[in-house]
Design a protein around this motif. Structure first.
Motif: not given
Length: 257
Positions: A4-6, A11-13, A16-19, A120-125
């Motif tokens: 899960l940590d991995k 997922k954070k990476e 960030a790339a999607a944004k 991250d909020e972005y994922q909801f949009y």
């Protein structure tokens, strides 16, 4: 690090790339962003209660089924009485893709759960823009405050929230705005399955809350046991996807319940 940590670090990476590729304004301009959503709460109450999953692989099982397409599977799930479908969108660990939801949205008329690690909020949009109706919040990778914040955002976007818990300590992530609570029969840290543990957790939830048994349902007997213990919904993926023809496997299962 646990699996899960991995997953969360990766997922954070990804987010960030999607944004950097697609802005929030572009997400809001997509054709699905303004569509009315389907209610999983209503569908669970009115149909079989099964949320049938499309999942190609998992960290614990490896490749489960890489030979079928989302539309042929989920449309058959709908035709055989599924209350909703769950579609994995995590790529690196589950072999999913946003296009797996986009490719079926216009062809099915039941709720779609975007199953991913929402941090991250972005994922909801993003979920709204691809036609999802429900999002998954996993208590083990969020704080109670984040769950509250993300639930409010999801509701602003007309998305329902399925909160997933596994431990007694995670009960504190629940708040009265949550639409459904999923209790994962499988521990995300060591992947062991314990149905009785899930029943004990369910009994500590408010009685009016719709409860969903998640993962580790490997037989009709498991399903019946959990139903008798009061679960309203059942998130099942591997049981169907491990078959050469997941659609047929679901049809046969649905005919027995």
């Amino acid at each position: 690090m646990t699996i899960l940590d991995k997953i969360i670090e990766r997922k954070k990476e990804e987010v960030a790339a999607a944004k950097s590729r697609i802005s929030l304004d572009r997400l809001k301009d997509t054709s699905f962003f303004g569509r009315p959503t389907y209610s999983l709460k209503e569908s669970i109450s009115n149909k079989s209660g099964i949320i049938a999953e499309f999942k190609r692989q998992s960290p614990s099982k490896g490749i489960i089924n890489n030979n079928v397409q989302p539309l042929e599977v989920v449309s058959a799930y709908e035709n055989s009485g599924a209350s909703g479908v769950s579609i994995l969108t995590d790529h690196d660990f589950f072999g999913g893709d946003l296009n797996d939801i986009l490719s079926v949205r216009n062809d099915i008329n039941i709720p779609i759960l975007r199953k991913d690690f929402m941090i991250d909020e972005y994922q909801f949009y993003e979920a709204k823009s691809i036609g999802a109706d429900v999002v998954l919040l996993i208590a083990s990778c969020l704080s109670p405050a984040q769950v509250q914040e993300f639930t409010e955002l999801a509701h602003q976007l007309k998305l329902e929230v399925l909160l997933e818990i596994h431990t007694e300590d995670e009960l504190k992530h629940f708040n009265s705005e949550i639409d459904l609570v999923g209790i994962n029969n499988r521990n995300l840290k060591d992947f062991k399955v314990d149905l009785q543990h899930s029943v004990q957790l369910k009994n500590q939830l408010p009685k009016e809350v719709l409860s969903v048994a998640e993962s580790g349902i490997y037989s009709l007997e498991d399903f019946q046991f959990l139903k008798e213990k009061g679960f309203d919904g059942f998130l099942m993926g591997e049981y169907f996807m491990k078959n050469t023809d997941p659609a047929k496997a679901f049809e046969e299962f649905a005919s027995q319940i």
